[in-house]
Design a protein around this motif. Sequence first.
Motif, PDB file in Angstrom:
ATOM      1  N   SER A 102       0.823  -1.203   0.000  1.00  0.00           N
ATOM      2  CA  SER A 102       0.000   0.000   0.000  1.00  0.00           C
ATOM      3  C   SER A 102       0.860   1.258   0.000  1.00  0.00           C
ATOM      4  CB  SER A 102      -0.932   0.004   1.215  1.00  0.00           C
ATOM      5  OG  SER A 102      -1.679   1.187   1.272  1.00  0.00           O
ATOM      6  N   ALA A 103       1.924   1.268   0.803  1.00  0.00           N
ATOM      7  CA  ALA A 103       2.791   2.438   0.867  1.00  0.00           C
ATOM      8  C   ALA A 103       3.560   2.647  -0.434  1.00  0.00           C
ATOM      9  CB  ALA A 103       3.774   2.303   2.032  1.00  0.00           C
ATOM     10  N   LEU A 107       2.582   7.076  -1.900  1.00  0.00           N
ATOM     11  CA  LEU A 107       3.309   7.648  -0.755  1.00  0.00           C
ATOM     12  C   LEU A 107       4.817   7.573  -0.957  1.00  0.00           C
ATOM     13  CD1 LEU A 107       3.519   8.813   2.085  1.00  0.00           C
ATOM     14  CD2 LEU A 107       3.282   6.492   2.987  1.00  0.00           C
ATOM     15  N   VAL A 149       2.317  -0.751   9.200  1.00  0.00           N
ATOM     16  CA  VAL A 149       0.906  -0.595   9.567  1.00  0.00           C
ATOM     17  C   VAL A 149       0.783  -0.629  11.081  1.00  0.00           C
ATOM     18  CG1 VAL A 149      -1.407  -1.547   9.291  1.00  0.00           C
ATOM     19  CG2 VAL A 149       0.211  -1.663   7.403  1.00  0.00           C
ATOM     20  N   ASP A 165      -3.453   8.193   7.297  1.00  0.00           N
ATOM     21  CA  ASP A 165      -4.500   7.184   7.209  1.00  0.00           C
ATOM     22  C   ASP A 165      -4.245   6.230   6.049  1.00  0.00           C
ATOM     23  OD1 ASP A 165      -7.326   6.308   8.044  1.00  0.00           O
ATOM     24  OD2 ASP A 165      -7.540   6.620   5.893  1.00  0.00           O
ATOM     25  N   ASP A 166      -4.531   4.953   6.281  1.00  0.00           N
ATOM     26  CA  ASP A 166      -4.426   3.950   5.222  1.00  0.00           C
ATOM     27  C   ASP A 166      -5.602   2.979   5.317  1.00  0.00           C
ATOM     28  OD1 ASP A 166      -2.978   2.904   2.953  1.00  0.00           O
ATOM     29  OD2 ASP A 166      -2.452   1.180   4.180  1.00  0.00           O
ATOM     30  N   PRO A 244      -7.033   0.616  -0.376  1.00  0.00           N
ATOM     31  CA  PRO A 244      -6.917   1.789   0.507  1.00  0.00           C
ATOM     32  C   PRO A 244      -7.759   2.934  -0.049  1.00  0.00           C
ATOM     33  CG  PRO A 244      -4.754   0.856   0.020  1.00  0.00           C
ATOM     34  CD  PRO A 244      -5.722   0.183  -0.894  1.00  0.00           C
ATOM     35  N   ARG A 246      -7.182   6.012  -0.097  1.00  0.00           N
ATOM     36  CA  ARG A 246      -6.407   7.007  -0.812  1.00  0.00           C
ATOM     37  C   ARG A 246      -6.035   6.568  -2.226  1.00  0.00           C
ATOM     38  NH1 ARG A 246      -1.204   5.575  -0.616  1.00  0.00           N
ATOM     39  NH2 ARG A 246      -0.629   3.868   0.751  1.00  0.00           N
ATOM     40  N   HIS A 267      -3.530   2.779   9.962  1.00  0.00           N
ATOM     41  CA  HIS A 267      -2.701   3.949   9.678  1.00  0.00           C
ATOM     42  C   HIS A 267      -1.281   3.507   9.338  1.00  0.00           C
ATOM     43  CE1 HIS A 267      -5.989   5.673  12.052  1.00  0.00           C
ATOM     44  NE2 HIS A 267      -5.747   6.796  11.414  1.00  0.00           N
ATOM     45  N   HIS A 268      -0.615   4.318   8.571  1.00  0.00           N
ATOM     46  CA  HIS A 268       0.801   4.111   8.294  1.00  0.00           C
ATOM     47  C   HIS A 268       1.641   4.786   9.370  1.00  0.00           C
ATOM     48  CE1 HIS A 268       0.409   3.226   3.724  1.00  0.00           C
ATOM     49  NE2 HIS A 268       0.648   2.123   4.392  1.00  0.00           N
ATOM     50  N   ALA A 294       3.101  12.276   2.910  1.00  0.00           N
ATOM     51  CA  ALA A 294       1.915  11.846   3.642  1.00  0.00           C
ATOM     52  C   ALA A 294       0.971  13.009   3.900  1.00  0.00           C
ATOM     53  CB  ALA A 294       2.337  11.201   4.971  1.00  0.00           C
ATOM     54  N   GLU A 297      -0.854  13.773   0.701  1.00  0.00           N
ATOM     55  CA  GLU A 297      -1.922  12.794   0.464  1.00  0.00           C
ATOM     56  C   GLU A 297      -3.129  13.093   1.332  1.00  0.00           C
ATOM     57  OE1 GLU A 297      -0.761   8.742   0.904  1.00  0.00           O
ATOM     58  OE2 GLU A 297      -0.501   8.592  -1.247  1.00  0.00           O
TER      59      GLU A 297
END
Length: 309
Positions: A102-103, A107, A149, A165-166, A244, A246, A267-268, A294, A297
């Motif tokens: 996800s990151a 991001l 995470v 937030d993720d 996610p 985002r 959350h990241h 971040a 985003e």
Amino acid sequence: MRYDLDDLRLFLGIVTEGSITAGARRVHLSLPSASARVRALEHHAGVPLLIRGRRGVRPTPAGATLARHAREVLAQTARLDSAVASYTRSPAAPLKLLCGGSARYRLVPQALVSFLGAHPDVDVAVSEHRTPQTLRRLADGAADLGVVVDDEARDCGLVTELLGDDSLVVIGQAGGALAGRAALTYDEVAEHPLVGLDAGSSLRRWIEHHLGPHAPVVRHRTTASDLDVLVSLAAAGVGLAVVPRRAVDPRLPLDVCALREPWARRHHLLAWGVTDGAASAAAQALAEHLRRAALAEGACGGGDEEADR
């Protein structure tokens, strides 16, 4: 009048976070030590720099001016350190950044674009791992930074800070199966054909881990290795997808529903590797670019908080 660079980093962190406690955490100081430094900084400046309130702190006009110039000074210092370090740093020893799938969507790429442009003499090696593996490598000193995470990083013993937030949502073609729905459980999602990430994806493995051994059987019409492709497939009506929030492009014809599962709210965190001394100037600069990415985003992504309740 001269200012210590460490004090400037601390003050900038406090202004950014709106809290002396959070600012101290960013530069790895205890609260008493940070408070003492702030008092000394104000004494040195000869004017109050912070307005202290019940909900945190905010800069005075003088403090805002100091923060603005501190940001410029620290950026110039980081560029200077990078330029000098290029003569001693081995080309085979880049900064090591670990993160989940996800990151790696938006991001980390956004942070790398700005960081590598500002630091042409520093290389960064990025690899994808789930949070437990990332934490082990950071604890062993095998990496400089990691994006992890929060639910899997509790009591990890490492220095961490919130990035953003993720949370996960369900998406589908506009006017399709999700029309009129605000939130669904995963069992309800599994009643429909899905499109998902490849089986080896860290995000898919994270979801399957939280579903546990009694997860509902799902029909994946196809899988993809990239979140952009997954979102496009869902928008085209191929199937529902869990992604996610985002990652959702507001320009696409999509319906978006909250995923009504406790584990969907996540959350990241930025986690620091264990080193013999202070983190390198290059690692600190990369961390700052991750924070900025971040924040960008968060400003653009928004999110429907009410739908998650």
